[in-house]
Design a protein around this motif. Structure first.
Motif, PDB file in Angstrom:
ATOM      1  N   ALA A   1      82.426 -15.619  -9.398  1.00 32.78           N
ATOM      2  CA  ALA A   1      81.790 -16.840  -9.888  1.00 32.78           C
ATOM      3  C   ALA A   1      81.867 -16.968 -11.404  1.00 32.78           C
ATOM      4  O   ALA A   1      81.573 -18.040 -11.949  1.00 32.78           O
ATOM      5  N   GLY A   2      82.252 -15.885 -12.095  1.00 34.42           N
ATOM      6  CA  GLY A   2      82.293 -15.921 -13.552  1.00 34.42           C
ATOM      7  C   GLY A   2      80.919 -15.813 -14.178  1.00 34.42           C
ATOM      8  O   GLY A   2      80.676 -16.316 -15.282  1.00 34.42           O
ATOM      9  N   LEU A   3      80.000 -15.159 -13.478  1.00 34.24           N
ATOM     10  CA  LEU A   3      78.643 -14.966 -13.967  1.00 34.24           C
ATOM     11  C   LEU A   3      78.345 -13.474 -14.069  1.00 34.24           C
ATOM     12  O   LEU A   3      79.050 -12.654 -13.482  1.00 34.24           O
ATOM     13  N   SER A   4      77.296 -13.138 -14.804  1.00 35.54           N
ATOM     14  CA  SER A   4      76.857 -11.745 -14.822  1.00 35.54           C
ATOM     15  C   SER A   4      75.981 -11.507 -13.599  1.00 35.54           C
ATOM     16  O   SER A   4      75.370 -12.432 -13.053  1.00 35.54           O
ATOM     17  N   LYS A   5      75.923 -10.260 -13.173  1.00 36.26           N
ATOM     18  CA  LYS A   5      75.093  -9.935 -12.016  1.00 36.26           C
ATOM     19  C   LYS A   5      73.628 -10.307 -12.241  1.00 36.26           C
ATOM     20  O   LYS A   5      72.996 -10.884 -11.325  1.00 36.26           O
ATOM     21  N   PRO A   6      73.040 -10.033 -13.425  1.00 38.27           N
ATOM     22  CA  PRO A   6      71.652 -10.461 -13.640  1.00 38.27           C
ATOM     23  C   PRO A   6      71.455 -11.964 -13.483  1.00 38.27           C
ATOM     24  O   PRO A   6      70.392 -12.409 -13.042  1.00 38.27           O
ATOM     25  N   ASN A   7      72.486 -12.752 -13.819  1.00 37.25           N
ATOM     26  CA  ASN A   7      72.362 -14.198 -13.666  1.00 37.25           C
ATOM     27  C   ASN A   7      72.229 -14.622 -12.213  1.00 37.25           C
ATOM     28  O   ASN A   7      71.634 -15.658 -11.911  1.00 37.25           O
ATOM     29  N   LEU A   8      72.796 -13.842 -11.319  1.00 41.35           N
ATOM     30  CA  LEU A   8      72.662 -14.182  -9.898  1.00 41.35           C
ATOM     31  C   LEU A   8      71.197 -14.180  -9.467  1.00 41.35           C
ATOM     32  O   LEU A   8      70.783 -15.001  -8.639  1.00 41.35           O
ATOM     33  N   TYR A   9      70.418 -13.260 -10.032  1.00 40.98           N
ATOM     34  CA  TYR A   9      69.019 -13.146  -9.641  1.00 40.98           C
ATOM     35  C   TYR A   9      68.170 -14.311 -10.143  1.00 40.98           C
ATOM     36  O   TYR A   9      67.029 -14.483  -9.690  1.00 40.98           O
ATOM     37  N   VAL A  10      68.720 -15.106 -11.046  1.00 40.33           N
ATOM     38  CA  VAL A  10      68.024 -16.319 -11.475  1.00 40.33           C
ATOM     39  C   VAL A  10      67.973 -17.330 -10.333  1.00 40.33           C
ATOM     40  O   VAL A  10      67.024 -18.102 -10.210  1.00 40.33           O
ATOM     41  N   TYR A  11      69.009 -17.280  -9.480  1.00 35.16           N
ATOM     42  CA  TYR A  11      69.155 -18.287  -8.428  1.00 35.16           C
ATOM     43  C   TYR A  11      68.901 -17.741  -7.027  1.00 35.16           C
ATOM     44  O   TYR A  11      68.495 -18.490  -6.141  1.00 35.16           O
ATOM     45  N   PHE A  12      69.140 -16.462  -6.819  1.00 33.09           N
ATOM     46  CA  PHE A  12      68.972 -15.855  -5.499  1.00 33.09           C
ATOM     47  C   PHE A  12      68.346 -14.476  -5.646  1.00 33.09           C
ATOM     48  O   PHE A  12      68.674 -13.732  -6.571  1.00 33.09           O
ATOM     49  N   GLU A  13      67.499 -14.128  -4.688  1.00 34.61           N
ATOM     50  CA  GLU A  13      66.802 -12.843  -4.775  1.00 34.61           C
ATOM     51  C   GLU A  13      67.673 -11.666  -4.376  1.00 34.61           C
ATOM     52  O   GLU A  13      67.372 -10.523  -4.730  1.00 34.61           O
ATOM     53  N   SER A  14      68.755 -11.916  -3.609  1.00 35.48           N
ATOM     54  CA  SER A  14      69.572 -10.827  -3.101  1.00 35.48           C
ATOM     55  C   SER A  14      70.896 -11.371  -2.573  1.00 35.48           C
ATOM     56  O   SER A  14      71.076 -12.592  -2.439  1.00 35.48           O
ATOM     57  N   ARG A  15      71.809 -10.482  -2.272  1.00 34.76           N
ATOM     58  CA  ARG A  15      73.067 -10.869  -1.633  1.00 34.76           C
ATOM     59  C   ARG A  15      72.796 -11.566  -0.314  1.00 34.76           C
ATOM     60  O   ARG A  15      73.434 -12.570   0.031  1.00 34.76           O
ATOM     61  N   GLU A  16      71.838 -11.055   0.433  1.00 34.83           N
ATOM     62  CA  GLU A  16      71.536 -11.628   1.736  1.00 34.83           C
ATOM     63  C   GLU A  16      71.032 -13.066   1.617  1.00 34.83           C
ATOM     64  O   GLU A  16      71.341 -13.917   2.464  1.00 34.83           O
ATOM     65  N   ALA A  17      70.268 -13.336   0.568  1.00 32.42           N
ATOM     66  CA  ALA A  17      69.786 -14.704   0.350  1.00 32.42           C
ATOM     67  C   ALA A  17      70.950 -15.647   0.060  1.00 32.42           C
ATOM     68  O   ALA A  17      70.956 -16.801   0.505  1.00 32.42           O
ATOM     69  N   ILE A  18      71.930 -15.167  -0.683  1.00 38.03           N
ATOM     70  CA  ILE A  18      73.137 -15.973  -0.944  1.00 38.03           C
ATOM     71  C   ILE A  18      73.844 -16.285   0.364  1.00 38.03           C
ATOM     72  O   ILE A  18      74.237 -17.429   0.627  1.00 38.03           O
ATOM     73  N   LEU A  19      74.006 -15.269   1.188  1.00 36.20           N
ATOM     74  CA  LEU A  19      74.754 -15.446   2.426  1.00 36.20           C
ATOM     75  C   LEU A  19      73.990 -16.301   3.433  1.00 36.20           C
ATOM     76  O   LEU A  19      74.607 -17.035   4.214  1.00 36.20           O
ATOM     77  N   LEU A  20      72.662 -16.254   3.407  1.00 33.04           N
ATOM     78  CA  LEU A  20      71.883 -17.147   4.266  1.00 33.04           C
ATOM     79  C   LEU A  20      72.101 -18.602   3.863  1.00 33.04           C
ATOM     80  O   LEU A  20      72.239 -19.484   4.716  1.00 33.04           O
ATOM     81  N   ARG A  21      72.133 -18.859   2.561  1.00 31.04           N
ATOM     82  CA  ARG A  21      72.396 -20.224   2.096  1.00 31.04           C
ATOM     83  C   ARG A  21      73.809 -20.649   2.461  1.00 31.04           C
ATOM     84  O   ARG A  21      74.030 -21.800   2.853  1.00 31.04           O
ATOM     85  N   LEU A  22      74.756 -19.737   2.319  1.00 33.39           N
ATOM     86  CA  LEU A  22      76.128 -20.052   2.713  1.00 33.39           C
ATOM     87  C   LEU A  22      76.195 -20.340   4.207  1.00 33.39           C
ATOM     88  O   LEU A  22      76.911 -21.254   4.637  1.00 33.39           O
ATOM     89  N   LEU A  23      75.448 -19.588   4.994  1.00 30.98           N
ATOM     90  CA  LEU A  23      75.414 -19.824   6.435  1.00 30.98           C
ATOM     91  C   LEU A  23      74.876 -21.220   6.743  1.00 30.98           C
ATOM     92  O   LEU A  23      75.402 -21.914   7.620  1.00 30.98           O
ATOM     93  N   LEU A  24      73.862 -21.662   6.036  1.00 27.39           N
ATOM     94  CA  LEU A  24      73.338 -23.008   6.260  1.00 27.39           C
ATOM     95  C   LEU A  24      74.416 -24.066   6.011  1.00 27.39           C
ATOM     96  O   LEU A  24      74.504 -25.055   6.751  1.00 27.39           O
ATOM     97  N   ASN A  25      75.229 -23.864   4.984  1.00 25.00           N
ATOM     98  CA  ASN A  25      76.335 -24.788   4.728  1.00 25.00           C
ATOM     99  C   ASN A  25      77.297 -24.810   5.912  1.00 25.00           C
ATOM    100  O   ASN A  25      77.769 -25.880   6.326  1.00 25.00           O
TER     101      ASN A  25
END
Length: 222
Positions: free
Chosen positions: A50-74
């Motif tokens: 994504a071109g982001l730092s790992k800490p920046n991911l936590y600004v938007y999602f609490e974990s990898r699993e939370a990212i994948l749950l949102r992707l699953l909804l899509n």
């Protein structure tokens, strides 16, 4: 292996910019999932893609699993719209084979959906907060409701409650078949041998058989 996405991000200061970051994170996760599978879709890899730092991911999602749950909804949204459209094209209400074919066609090429849904209970719904799962479940049910209504309409006298349960059971069963129908390169080579050729499974055909047999059994019980 996925190609790293290079983009220079400025600090997100408004809802539009934040939404753009979320979209970039989800796109990165999707690219990695396609290229490297679930095991290769980790936080470090998503951040690089994504071109982001790992800490920046936590600004938007609490974990990898939370990212994948949102992707699953899509992916659920795309699948549900496809299934609804196909069910609405069934000419004769109660045509079990036509409904089963619509279901099989709706899933045939949805690798992301099948991989993510298959990992939902065992992986994606772990390492996330209570509120995250509640919101996921609410959104999931809202997204699939039009397809549920379409199934009930295509298969009278099935109720909407029954249609929801039928779809849940059929999807859980179908995604369970996905990895067996799409084996690793080594297993593909083994199955190419004459002595194992009868063990090869076609996902679309198997999904049709699953849906057709289940629907016939359900209808006979009414």
């Amino acid at each position: 292996m996925a190609t790293q996405k290079k983009k220079t991000w400025k600090r997100a200061r408004n809802p539009e910019q934040k939404a753009e970051r979320v979209d970039a994170i989800l796109e990165a996760a999707g690219v990695l999932l396609e290229a490297d599978g679930l095991d290769g879709t980790g936080l470090n890899a998503i951040a690089r893609q994504a071109g982001l730092s790992k800490p920046n991911l936590y600004v938007y999602f609490e974990s990898r699993e939370a990212i994948l749950l949102r992707l699953l909804l899509n992916e659920v949204s795309l699948w549900s719209k496809s299934l609804k459209k196909k069910l609405e094209q069934v000419d004769e209400p109660g045509d079990v084979d036509a409904v089963a074919q619509a279901f099989a066609d709706s899933l045939a090429r949805r690798r992301r959906f099948c991989v993510l849904f298959g990992a939902m209970a065992s992986t994606l719904e772990h390492n996330v907060e209570f509120e995250t799962v509640v919101e996921f479940k609410k959104e999931f049910l809202a997204i699939v409701q039009p397809a549920v209504v379409a199934l009930a309409t295509a298969m009278p006298p099935i109720s909407e409650d029954d249609a929801l349960e039928i779809l849940a059971l059929l999807v859980m069963s179908a995604v369970g078949m996905w990895p067996h129908c799409h084996p690793s390169p080594v297993v593909k080579s083994v199955l190419a041998q004459p002595e194992f050729s009868s063990r090869k499974l076609d996902f679309k055909a198997s999904t049709f058989d699953l849906a057709s047999n289940y629907l016939r059994g359900f209808m006979s019980s009414l």
